[in-house]
Design a protein around this motif. Structure first.
Motif, PDB file in Angstrom:
ATOM      1  N   ASN B  43      22.807 -30.874   4.868  1.00  8.39           N
ATOM      2  CA  ASN B  43      21.544 -31.256   4.549  1.00  8.39           C
ATOM      3  C   ASN B  43      20.555 -30.547   5.050  1.00  8.39           C
ATOM      4  O   ASN B  43      20.454 -30.508   6.456  1.00  8.39           O
ATOM      5  N   VAL B  44      19.874 -29.647   4.339  1.00  5.06           N
ATOM      6  CA  VAL B  44      18.811 -29.033   4.849  1.00  5.06           C
ATOM      7  C   VAL B  44      17.355 -29.352   4.805  1.00  5.06           C
ATOM      8  O   VAL B  44      16.953 -29.813   3.586  1.00  5.06           O
ATOM      9  N   SER B  45      16.922 -29.759   5.946  1.00  4.35           N
ATOM     10  CA  SER B  45      15.733 -30.644   5.820  1.00  4.35           C
ATOM     11  C   SER B  45      14.583 -29.965   6.639  1.00  4.35           C
ATOM     12  O   SER B  45      14.542 -28.786   7.087  1.00  4.35           O
ATOM     13  N   TYR B  46      13.391 -30.623   6.621  1.00  4.01           N
ATOM     14  CA  TYR B  46      12.214 -30.199   7.497  1.00  4.01           C
ATOM     15  C   TYR B  46      12.075 -31.051   8.834  1.00  4.01           C
ATOM     16  O   TYR B  46      12.896 -31.819   9.147  1.00  4.01           O
ATOM     17  N   ASP B  47      11.280 -30.563   9.569  1.00  4.09           N
ATOM     18  CA  ASP B  47      11.208 -31.079  11.103  1.00  4.09           C
ATOM     19  C   ASP B  47      11.052 -32.416  11.209  1.00  4.09           C
ATOM     20  O   ASP B  47      12.082 -32.816  12.061  1.00  4.09           O
ATOM     21  N   PRO B  48      10.221 -33.342  10.639  1.00  4.31           N
ATOM     22  CA  PRO B  48      10.122 -34.545  11.132  1.00  4.31           C
ATOM     23  C   PRO B  48      10.942 -35.825  10.916  1.00  4.31           C
ATOM     24  O   PRO B  48      10.864 -36.944  11.344  1.00  4.31           O
ATOM     25  N   THR B  49      12.137 -35.333  10.166  1.00  2.02           N
ATOM     26  CA  THR B  49      12.937 -36.055   9.566  1.00  2.02           C
ATOM     27  C   THR B  49      14.309 -36.094  10.482  1.00  2.02           C
ATOM     28  O   THR B  49      15.127 -37.121  10.070  1.00  2.02           O
ATOM     29  N   ARG B  50      14.229 -35.552  11.618  1.00  2.68           N
ATOM     30  CA  ARG B  50      15.443 -35.593  12.278  1.00  2.68           C
ATOM     31  C   ARG B  50      16.303 -36.833  12.816  1.00  2.68           C
ATOM     32  O   ARG B  50      17.224 -37.072  12.615  1.00  2.68           O
ATOM     33  N   GLU B  51      15.130 -37.616  13.385  1.00  2.72           N
ATOM     34  CA  GLU B  51      15.771 -38.887  13.713  1.00  2.72           C
ATOM     35  C   GLU B  51      16.221 -39.968  12.726  1.00  2.72           C
ATOM     36  O   GLU B  51      17.271 -40.579  12.650  1.00  2.72           O
TER      37      GLU B  51
END
Lengths: 285, 348
Positions: B43-51
């Motif tokens: 899953n390649v995502s953007y920064d604030p979705t980590r948690e």
């Protein structure tokens, strides 16, 4: 006792001026070097040592530390070997294109790391012929470990060779030629004559190379793919954590990275102190 | 042991080490070799979705196995949304992308053909399982008494927002203010421009990015109100402590829909395709929606969200970018050279 001479003042400036200049330099050192380091450590320990250690024990942080050490373990010996070979060739032999080779070795110093990373993406990314072929054959270079290693190799390439070349040129060929005429094999001459002569420069180059290999951000960031627990080195992890408002975790990892660098520096100082007399005899810069 | 044997042993030893290194490299470079036994999803995502995705991945892996499927390995990559899209275009083997803007996924679709053009209609709600909006972050206790966009043009109020020329978030901020002004002045664009000019007269510094603007406001203590993503505002609150700031939700703001989709061209097996689509579909499940709310996104299905968590999100009118004709139209009109932002900012 005849060695004792009265110290001759090397400057004629009044004491006040000298004091001011020294103060200026010391405060610059404090502001530029010590303050940032202290800030990193105080931020890391803002929530106490247990919190910092807990942040380092997270699986992502642990794998970032492991990856950074793995990259250093692979790239530093490779660059040391290539650096010795290059320095040997440049210092001991005259050949056409030598000046070009020296310039080439310096190239990574003058090229921005981001450009180096982008060049790797251009070469091995899926939009290039080579990259497309490699990917269809399940060999991943960029956004995987090989890309990170290639990027690190590129940016750390000059460190060892650059340290060795002046030392080897200064020492000249006489001692090695003597060893060869006495019947030593090339390898033996290298081991018993060349290596002892260059070991301090070599050590220094390896330490610099190692510090940069562990700390490189720009080139690695471009080719990393930032897959958590897989292709995130410590510097990249630090940035990601900081952007996620996880200050303690980010600065703990940054402090760990700084500590790794400090350990190498301490190691170097220890070796220098232990072998101070040898060092004075062989190192001339 | 005869001497010849030990010397002969050295090259062999070296070859063994080389083989080991080669095997190690092969193991890391050929994830496809193991794909037959277990399914992998990146899953390649953007920064604030980590948690959020850390928790969702754990939940989905359990759910997937409970459904009687095989072993599933979920891998996660985070970075700036535009940069992540670029990496997928350059060959990062994303099975799914979960990015900030539909334009980033469009870029992958048009440049690689690995995603069909109509990707946004493949999942519910324009393929946006969770949404966010632009809110105000004010100093603790709201000393300037800011409740809505109209209060931002008061003379003694300093507003912090990044430069719309360089920051994606700042464009949302700009359009949110514009949408409110149009509504407040009954669609009179001249008055909306006046309002925007007054608003930007209250902006002391234009940072280049959202993170820089947050630092200006939170760390350097500049300004009375920060225009920010709601989920980022909550993160800043968590980091700095509840007593540092208050969140103020205006009456009108933007509807941001961070979209998700499967990167069809990177899928190597039917099992992987099935898992990838299930992974995205389950984002709409009540459990996943509750997780999204816990991580400061707004959800469509709040049936499993505890009431106190829901109370953090006051209702407001949210304007979709579609009402500006989509980004393809809004970008040149508002933020292109000589566009509305330039006219307003130069005329300050």
């Amino acid at each position: 006792m005849s060695d004792v001479v009265h110290p001759v003042p090397v400057t004629t400036e009044p004491r006040g001026v000298r004091f001011l200049v020294i103060l200026l330099v010391l405060s610059l050192v404090a502001v530029l070097l010590l303050a940032p380091l202290a800030a990193v450590f105080s931020e890391a320990l803002a929530d106490g040592l247990p919190a910092a250690l807990q942040a380092l024990a997270q699986p992502d942080a642990r794998s970032a530390i492991g990856l950074t050490l793995l990259v250093a373990v692979i790239t530093v010996p490779l660059n040391a070997a290539v650096g010795i070979a290059a320095a040997w060739a440049i210092a001991r032999f005259d050949f056409r294109g030598k000046a070009f080779l020296v310039t080439l070795i310096d190239l990574p110093f003058s090229v921005s790391p981001v450009v180096a990373g982008l060049a790797l993406v251009l070469l091995f990314g899926s939009n290039s012929t080579l990259g497309g072929w490699l990917i269809t054959h399940d060999m991943r270079i960029v956004f995987a470990l090989p890309g990170i290693i290639l990027a690190t190799l590129f940016v750390t390439f000059p460190f060892v060779a650059r340290e060795l070349i002046p030392v080897m040129i200064e020492q000249g060929r006489a001692e090695e030629e003597a060893a060869l005429t006495l019947g030593a094999s090339g390898w033996r001459a290298f081991r018993t004559v060349t290596l002892p002569n260059i070991r301090w420069a070599l050590l220094y180059g390896v330490l610099l190379c190692n510090a940069r290999a562990m700390g490189e951000f720009g080139a690695v960031a471009v080719v990393s793919g930032k897959i958590r627990g897989e292709t995130t080195t410590m510097p990249i992890m630090v940035e990601m954590l900081y952007n996620e408002y996880l200050a303690t975790a980010a600065f703990s990892l940054a402090a760990a990275l700084a500590l790794l660098a400090l350990v190498t520096l301490a190691l170097k100082s220890l070796l220098e102190w232990r072998h101070a007399d040898l060092l004075a005899a062989t190192r001339r810069h | 042991m005869p001497r010849s044997q030990t010397t002969a042993g050295t090259p062999f030893h070296r070859r063994a080490i080389l083989a080991l290194i080669a095997a190690g490299l092969a193991a890391t470079t050929a994830p496809g070799a193991r794909a037959q036994e277990e399914v992998q999803i990146l899953n390649v995502s953007y920064d604030p979705t980590r948690e959020f995705y850390r928790e969702y991945n754990a939940w989905f892996a359990d759910w997937w196995q409970a459904e009687g499927n095989g072993r599933l390995t979920l891998r996660q990559s985070h970075g700036g949304s535009g940069g992540q899209a670029r990496a997928v275009i350059d060959g990062l083997e994303a099975s799914v992308v979960t990015l900030a803007l539909s334009a980033d996924i469009d870029a992958i679709a048009t440049r690689t053909g690995k995603i069909p053009e109509d990707w946004q209609s493949r999942l519910a709600h324009n393929s946006a399982p969770y949404t966010s909006t632009i809110v105000f972050l004010v100093r603790d206790g709201n000393p300037k008494g800011i409740t809505d966009w109209g209060d931002l043009v008061a003379e003694d109020v300093e507003v912090i927002t990044p430069n719309p020329k360089t920051s994606g978030g700042a464009r949302w901020n700009f359009l949110a203010a514009w949408a409110w002004a149009l509504d407040a002045y009954g669609g009179d664009e001249a008055q909306a421009r006046d309002y925007m000019a007054q608003l930007f007269a209250n902006v002391p510094v234009l940072d280049t990015g959202a993170r820089g603007a947050t630092n200006t406001f939170a760390q350097r203590g500049l300004g009375d109100v920060l225009l920010a993503w709601e989920n980022e505002a909550f993160l800043a609150l968590e980091e700095q402590g509840e007593n540092a700031f208050d969140i103020v939700v205006p009456s009108i703001s933007m509807l941001a829909e961070p979209p998700v989709t499967v990167v069809d061209g990177n899928i190597t097996s039917n099992a992987q395709r099935e898992a990838a689509f299930a992974y995205l579909r389950q984002l709409y499940s009540p459990e996943a929606q509750a997780l999204a709310v816990r991580h400061h996104y707004r959800a469509w299905d709040t049936s499993k969200v505890p009431q106190d968590e829901l109370d953090r999100f006051p209702q407001l009118t949210r304007i979709s970018i579609d009402e500006f004709g989509g980004w393809a139209e809004a970008q040149p009109r508002f933020f292109g050279d000589g566009g509305i932002f330039d006219q307003i900012y130069e005329g300050r």
